[in-house]
Design a protein around this motif. Structure first.
Motif, PDB file in Angstrom:
ATOM      1  N   ARG A 156      -8.890   2.622  15.918  1.00  0.00           N
ATOM      2  CA  ARG A 156      -8.014   1.853  16.708  1.00  0.00           C
ATOM      3  C   ARG A 156      -8.967   0.821  17.751  1.00  0.00           C
ATOM      4  N   THR A 157      -9.724   1.566  18.506  1.00  0.00           N
ATOM      5  CA  THR A 157     -10.786   0.821  19.644  1.00  0.00           C
ATOM      6  C   THR A 157     -11.470  -0.036  19.061  1.00  0.00           C
ATOM      7  N   ASP A 158     -12.206   0.409  17.883  1.00  0.00           N
ATOM      8  CA  ASP A 158     -13.141  -0.549  17.217  1.00  0.00           C
ATOM      9  C   ASP A 158     -12.443  -1.688  16.718  1.00  0.00           C
ATOM     10  N   VAL A 159     -11.522  -1.549  16.111  1.00  0.00           N
ATOM     11  CA  VAL A 159     -10.588  -2.976  16.011  1.00  0.00           C
ATOM     12  C   VAL A 159     -10.063  -3.964  16.981  1.00  0.00           C
ATOM     13  N   ALA A 179      -4.238   5.985  -2.838  1.00  0.00           N
ATOM     14  CA  ALA A 179      -3.443   4.836  -2.072  1.00  0.00           C
ATOM     15  C   ALA A 179      -3.809   4.435  -0.801  1.00  0.00           C
ATOM     16  N   SER A 180      -4.517   5.220  -0.121  1.00  0.00           N
ATOM     17  CA  SER A 180      -4.852   4.804   1.046  1.00  0.00           C
ATOM     18  C   SER A 180      -6.081   3.570   1.223  1.00  0.00           C
ATOM     19  N   LEU A 181      -6.615   3.495   0.108  1.00  0.00           N
ATOM     20  CA  LEU A 181      -7.810   2.712   0.109  1.00  0.00           C
ATOM     21  C   LEU A 181      -7.283   1.192   0.314  1.00  0.00           C
ATOM     22  N   ALA A 182      -5.965   0.868   0.109  1.00  0.00           N
ATOM     23  CA  ALA A 182      -5.273  -0.199   0.402  1.00  0.00           C
ATOM     24  C   ALA A 182      -5.382  -0.656   2.138  1.00  0.00           C
ATOM     25  N   LEU A 183      -4.959   0.549   2.744  1.00  0.00           N
ATOM     26  CA  LEU A 183      -4.923   0.532   4.212  1.00  0.00           C
ATOM     27  C   LEU A 183      -6.534   0.415   4.816  1.00  0.00           C
ATOM     28  N   PHE A 184      -7.385   0.958   4.173  1.00  0.00           N
ATOM     29  CA  PHE A 184      -8.697   1.031   4.696  1.00  0.00           C
ATOM     30  C   PHE A 184      -9.292  -0.356   4.269  1.00  0.00           C
ATOM     31  N   ALA A 185      -9.082  -0.997   3.210  1.00  0.00           N
ATOM     32  CA  ALA A 185      -9.552  -2.080   2.865  1.00  0.00           C
ATOM     33  C   ALA A 185      -8.745  -3.391   4.116  1.00  0.00           C
ATOM     34  N   ARG A 186      -7.732  -3.099   4.528  1.00  0.00           N
ATOM     35  CA  ARG A 186      -7.089  -4.071   5.475  1.00  0.00           C
ATOM     36  C   ARG A 186      -7.793  -3.934   6.886  1.00  0.00           C
ATOM     37  N   ILE A 187      -8.158  -2.628   7.159  1.00  0.00           N
ATOM     38  CA  ILE A 187      -8.726  -2.478   8.539  1.00  0.00           C
ATOM     39  C   ILE A 187     -10.318  -2.766   8.417  1.00  0.00           C
ATOM     40  N   GLY A 247      -9.801  14.481  13.449  1.00  0.00           N
ATOM     41  CA  GLY A 247      -8.910  13.292  12.806  1.00  0.00           C
ATOM     42  C   GLY A 247      -8.417  12.157  13.781  1.00  0.00           C
ATOM     43  N   GLN A 248      -7.971  13.063  14.967  1.00  0.00           N
ATOM     44  CA  GLN A 248      -7.431  12.124  15.904  1.00  0.00           C
ATOM     45  C   GLN A 248      -8.343  11.382  16.607  1.00  0.00           C
ATOM     46  N   LEU A 249      -9.928  11.767  16.778  1.00  0.00           N
ATOM     47  CA  LEU A 249     -10.693  11.238  17.584  1.00  0.00           C
ATOM     48  C   LEU A 249     -11.295   9.987  16.542  1.00  0.00           C
ATOM     49  N   VAL A 250     -11.114  10.235  15.323  1.00  0.00           N
ATOM     50  CA  VAL A 250     -11.516   9.217  14.406  1.00  0.00           C
ATOM     51  C   VAL A 250     -10.414   8.100  14.354  1.00  0.00           C
ATOM     52  N   ILE A 290      -3.302   1.401  10.556  1.00  0.00           N
ATOM     53  CA  ILE A 290      -3.924   2.691  11.159  1.00  0.00           C
ATOM     54  C   ILE A 290      -3.098   3.789  11.332  1.00  0.00           C
ATOM     55  N   GLY A 291      -1.825   3.401  11.430  1.00  0.00           N
ATOM     56  CA  GLY A 291      -0.984   4.694  11.712  1.00  0.00           C
ATOM     57  C   GLY A 291      -0.518   5.217  10.176  1.00  0.00           C
ATOM     58  N   GLY A 292      -0.567   4.337   9.233  1.00  0.00           N
ATOM     59  CA  GLY A 292      -0.509   4.921   7.807  1.00  0.00           C
ATOM     60  C   GLY A 292      -1.584   5.731   7.408  1.00  0.00           C
ATOM     61  N   MET A 293      -2.803   5.377   7.934  1.00  0.00           N
ATOM     62  CA  MET A 293      -4.073   6.187   7.507  1.00  0.00           C
ATOM     63  C   MET A 293      -3.998   7.662   8.273  1.00  0.00           C
ATOM     64  N   GLN A 294      -3.123   7.919   9.207  1.00  0.00           N
ATOM     65  CA  GLN A 294      -3.226   9.108   9.954  1.00  0.00           C
ATOM     66  C   GLN A 294      -3.448  10.363   9.158  1.00  0.00           C
ATOM     67  N   ALA A 295      -2.462  10.545   7.881  1.00  0.00           N
ATOM     68  CA  ALA A 295      -2.444  11.694   7.504  1.00  0.00           C
ATOM     69  C   ALA A 295      -3.731  11.882   6.399  1.00  0.00           C
ATOM     70  N   VAL A 296      -4.132  10.744   6.056  1.00  0.00           N
ATOM     71  CA  VAL A 296      -5.590  10.776   5.383  1.00  0.00           C
ATOM     72  C   VAL A 296      -6.747  11.366   6.274  1.00  0.00           C
ATOM     73  N   VAL A 297      -6.932  10.595   7.441  1.00  0.00           N
ATOM     74  CA  VAL A 297      -7.804  10.737   8.275  1.00  0.00           C
ATOM     75  C   VAL A 297      -7.964  12.273   9.012  1.00  0.00           C
ATOM     76  N   THR A 298      -6.786  12.708   9.310  1.00  0.00           N
ATOM     77  CA  THR A 298      -6.546  13.865   9.981  1.00  0.00           C
ATOM     78  C   THR A 298      -6.574  14.921   9.137  1.00  0.00           C
TER      79      THR A 298
END
Length: 600
Positions: A119-122, A330-338, A111-114, A150-158
Motif C-alpha cells: 500500500r505504502t509503496d504504491v 486468479a490473483s495474478l490479475a491483481l498483482f499485474a494491476r499493482i 502478511g499484513q506487513l507485506v 490490494i484488498g483483494g490480494m490480502q488472502a493470498v499475501v497473508t
C-alpha cells in the motif's frame, strides 16, 4: 491484426474495449517477483515452516494411536494402555492447536506487513508521478487500485506461503503414514489426483479471467462513486437533472459485478462438489477391496480404520493445495494491476545528484531560457522558444488569449512538467537539479481553483507548514485579510471547511490559500489567474492580500483582467505558445499592438 476485444459495456453503457496487453498482463507477472515481497521476512517464514512441520509430524501420531486402541487396548482389555493412548490423543490435539495459534499469529503478521508495504509503496510511487499521469487517469481509478486491488490480494499475501507449507507437509506426512499402513491401498487412493489437477487448472484459468474483469468493473464502480457523490458531482447532476442516469449507470455496473461473482463462485463450487463425490467414493472402494477374496484377512480392522481416517484427512490439505493454486493464479490479475503502477516511470523526479539549496538564502532571480514544451500526444508545442529574465524581487505578468500557453509556462516554473528543450533557472540553478521539496519551498503557487482539504481551517493552513504555531497561523491569516472572518466563526480556526472548501465563498477560499502560501514564505510566487472567478469587490480584497504576499518576492502573475497587471515591472504577451510582445504597460499600450488590443 486487431489487438482489442470488446467484452463488456463501459461507462454509460458504451462498449469498453480491452487491449491485448491488458488481457495478457496477468500471465506476465513473475512468481519470483511476488516471492520477493517476502524476502525481508525469511526468518519469520522459516519459523512458521518449522512449526508447520512439527505440527504435521505430531498430528500423524493420531491414526497410529487409533490403530493401537482398536487392535490392542480394546481387544486385550488393557486399561492402562487405553488410558495412555487416550491421553496421547488429547496431547496431540492440544499440541497441534497451540502450534496452530502460533503459526497463525506469525503468518498473519508477516502478511499484513507485506500488505502495508504494498500500500505504502504504491501510494508513494503514485505521489511521485507527474501531473500528466493524473490528467490522463480516470478519477477513482487510482483509489480503486490501492483499496480494491490490494484488498483483494490480502488472502493470498497473508496465507499463501503458510498454506502451501502447511498443506504440503500434511499431504506428504499423510502419504508416508498411508504407505506405512498399506502401500496397495495408497495406490488406490491416489487415483483421485489426475481428475483433481485437471479440474483445478480449468477453474484457475476461469477465475483468473473473471478476477481481471471484476477488478476493472470495481474500478468503474469506484469512478462512478467518486464522480457522482463528490460535492461538485452532486451539484452537477442535480442542476442537469442527471441523477436518474447516474443511478442507472451505477446499477448496471453493480449488476455486472453480481454476475462476475456468481460465475467465480459457481466455478469453484462445481469443482468442490465433483471432488467431494470422488473422495467419498474412495473409502467405499477401499472397503470393497478389503473384502474381496484375494485380500480378505490381509488387513486388520485397526489398520483399515486408521487408513480410511488418514485417507479422509488427506482431502482437506490436498484440496487446500489445489485451492492455493486456483487463488494464486486468479490473483495474478491483481498483482499485474499493482505492479503496473509500481513500474510506472517517474517523469518528474529528484535528480541523482541534487544541488544543495538553502531556501532562506534564495534571492529569486528567475530565468526562462529558450523553453519548449509539448503535452504528451500533442503535435503542437504548448510553449515554444520562450525566453524571459525576471530579476529578484520584480514582477512579471503573462497575458494572452485562452490557450496561448500562460498556465503551461507557470506549470513549468513550478516544475509540474519538465521542458522538452531549454531550461528554467532560479539564481542560476536549473530547476531539474533541485530536490522537489527544495523547489516547493522556493516556488509558491496560488491558482484559480483553490483546493481545501475536508478538515479544519487550522489543519488546512498547516498543510503547508506542519510545525507552524497558532500565532504564525494568525499572522498569515491577517496578512491575507481573512483572520477577522475566521475569528468571527463559532469554532474559529477549528471550523471544518467542508468538502473542497464549499462552506466558504470563492474569495474566502482564495484568501485562505494565500494565507497557506504565506506560511511557506516562498521567494518566487506564481499567481495563476487567481482572481479571474471573483467579483469586483472580492477581487479588490484579494488583490490587497496579494499585494502583501508579493512584497519582496519575485512574482509571476497570469491574468485575463489586465487591470490587475498594469503595474507589473514587465509584461509578456503570449500567442500560440510564443512571446509576441513584452515591455511595461505604458510601452505596450503606446505600441498599439496585441496588448493594446487586449486592453481595449
Amino acid at each position: 491484426m486487431d489487438t482489442t476485444q470488446t467484452h463488456r459495456e463501459g461507462r454509460g453503457g458504451a462498449p469498453r474495449t480491452v487491449s491485448a496487453a491488458e488481457k495478457t498482463q496477468a500471465r506476465a507477472v513473475s512468481l519470483r517477483r511476488i516471492g520477493r515481497l517476502f524476502t525481508a521476512y525469511r526468518g519469520q517464514l522459516a519459523v512458521v515452516t518449522a512449526i508447520i512441520v512439527v505440527s504435521s509430524m505430531v498430528a500423524m501420531a493420531s491414526p497410529f494411536l487409533l490403530r493401537a486402541v482398536i487392535d490392542r487396548a480394546l481387544p486385550e482389555r488393557d486399561l492402562t494402555l487405553l488410558v495412555w493412548l487416550v491421553v496421547g490423543m488429547i496431547a496431540v490435539a492440544a499440541v497441534t492447536a497451540v502450534l496452530g495459534v502460533a503459526q497463525t499469529w506469525i503468518s498473519t503478521r508477516v502478511g499484513q506487513l507485506v500488505m502495508h508495504r504494498l500500500r505504502t509503496d504504491v501510494f508513494a510511487h503514485l505521489h511521485r508521478q507527474s501531473i500528466a499521469f493524473f490528467t490522463r487517469t480516470r478519477t477513482g481509478e487510482v483509489q480503486s487500485r490501492i483499496t480494491n486491488d490490494i484488498g483483494g490480494m490480502q488472502a493470498v499475501v497473508t496465507s499463501t506461503a503458510t498454506s502451501i507449507a502447511s498443506n504440503l507437509t500434511t499431504v506428504v506426512a499423510t502419504l508416508v503414514a498411508m504407505v506405512a499402513l498399506s502401500w496397495r491401498l495408497t495406490l488406490v487412493s491416489l487415483v483421485v489426483l489426475p481428475p483433481a489437477i485437471w479440474l483445478t487448472r480449468r477453474v484457475a484459468a476461469m477465475r483468473r479471467e473473471i478476477t481481471a474483469q471484476r477488478q476493472r468493473e470495481l474500478a468503474d464502480l469506484n469512478v462512478t462513486i467518486e464522480e457522482g457523490l463528490s460535492i461538485s458531482g452532486v451539484q452537477l447532476s442535480k442542476t442537469l437533472g442527471a441523477g436518474g442516469a447516474l443511478i442507472d449507470r451505477f446499477t448496471t455496473s453493480s449488476a455486472r459485478l453480481v454476475d462476475l461473482e456468481l460465475r467465480s463462485e459457481l466455478a469453484g463450487r462445481w469443482r468442490m462438489a465433483t471432488m467431494t463425490i470422488i473422495f467419498a467414493a474412495i473409502p467405499a472402494v477401499i472397503y470393497l477391496g478389503a473384502g474381496l477374496p484375494g485380500t480378505a484377512g490381509t488387513l486388520s480392522i485397526g489398520t483399515l480404520v486408521a487408513f480410511t481416517a488418514l485417507q479422509g484427512g488427506l482431502f482437506r490439505p490436498l484440496m487446500g493445495l489445489l485451492n492455493v493454486g486456483v487463488t494464486l493464479t486468479a490473483s495474478l490479475a491483481l498483482f499485474a494491476r499493482i505492479f503496473e503502477y509500481l513500474d510506472l516511470p517517474v517523469e518528474v523526479d529528484d535528480p541523482a545528484r541534487p544541488v544543495p539549496l538553502d531556501p532562506t538564502r534564495v534571492r529569486g532571480h528567475l530565468r526562462v531560457e529558450d523553453v519548449t514544451f509539448s503535452y504528451p500526444g500533442s503535435d503542437t508545442a504548448a510553449v515554444a522558444g520562450i525566453s524571459l529574465d525576471v530579476p529578484a524581487g520584480t514582477s512579471l505578468a503573462l497575458v494572452g488569449e485562452t490557450g496561448s500557453g500562460k498556465s503551461t509556462l507557470a506549470a513549468l516554473v513550478s516544475r509540474l512538467h519538465d521542458p522538452d528543450a531549454g531550461r528554467i533557472t532560479i539564481d542560476g540553478v536549473d530547476l531539474r537539479d533541485l530536490r522537489l521539496t527544495d523547489l516547493a519551498a522556493v516556488v509558491g503557487v496560488v491558482s484559480q481553483e483553490t483546493y481545501l482539504l475536508h478538515t479544519t481551517i487550522r489543519e488546512n493552513l498547516r498543510y503547508a507548514r506542519p510545525d507552524a504555531t497558532d500565532a504564525q497561523l494568525a499572522d498569515a491569516a491577517r496578512a491575507a485579510q481573512i483572520h477577522d472572518l475566521i475569528a468571527a466563526l463559532p469554532d474559529g480556526y477549528d471550523t471544518v471547511v467542508g468538502s473542497r472548501g464549499h462552506r466558504f465563498s470563492g474569495g474566502e477560499k482564495q484568501r485562505l490559500a494565500i494565507a497557506r502560501t504565506l506560511l511557506r514564505d516562498p521567494r518566487v510566487l506564481v499567481l495563476d489567474e487567481a482572481t479571474s472567478a471573483l467579483d469586483t469587490e472580492t477581487e479588490r480584497a484579494v488583490q490587497r492580500a496579494f499585494d502583501t504576499l508579493a512584497e519582496g518576492r519575485t512574482v509571476i502573475t497570469i491574468a485575463h483582467r489586465l487591470s490587475t497587471v498594469r503595474h507589473a515591472d514587465q509584461i509578456a504577451v503570449l500567442d500560440h505558445g510564443r512571446i509576441v510582445e513584452s515591455g511595461t504597460h505604458e510601452t505596450l499600450v503606446a505600441r498599439a499592438g496585441r496588448y493594446a488590443t487586449l486592453a481595449t
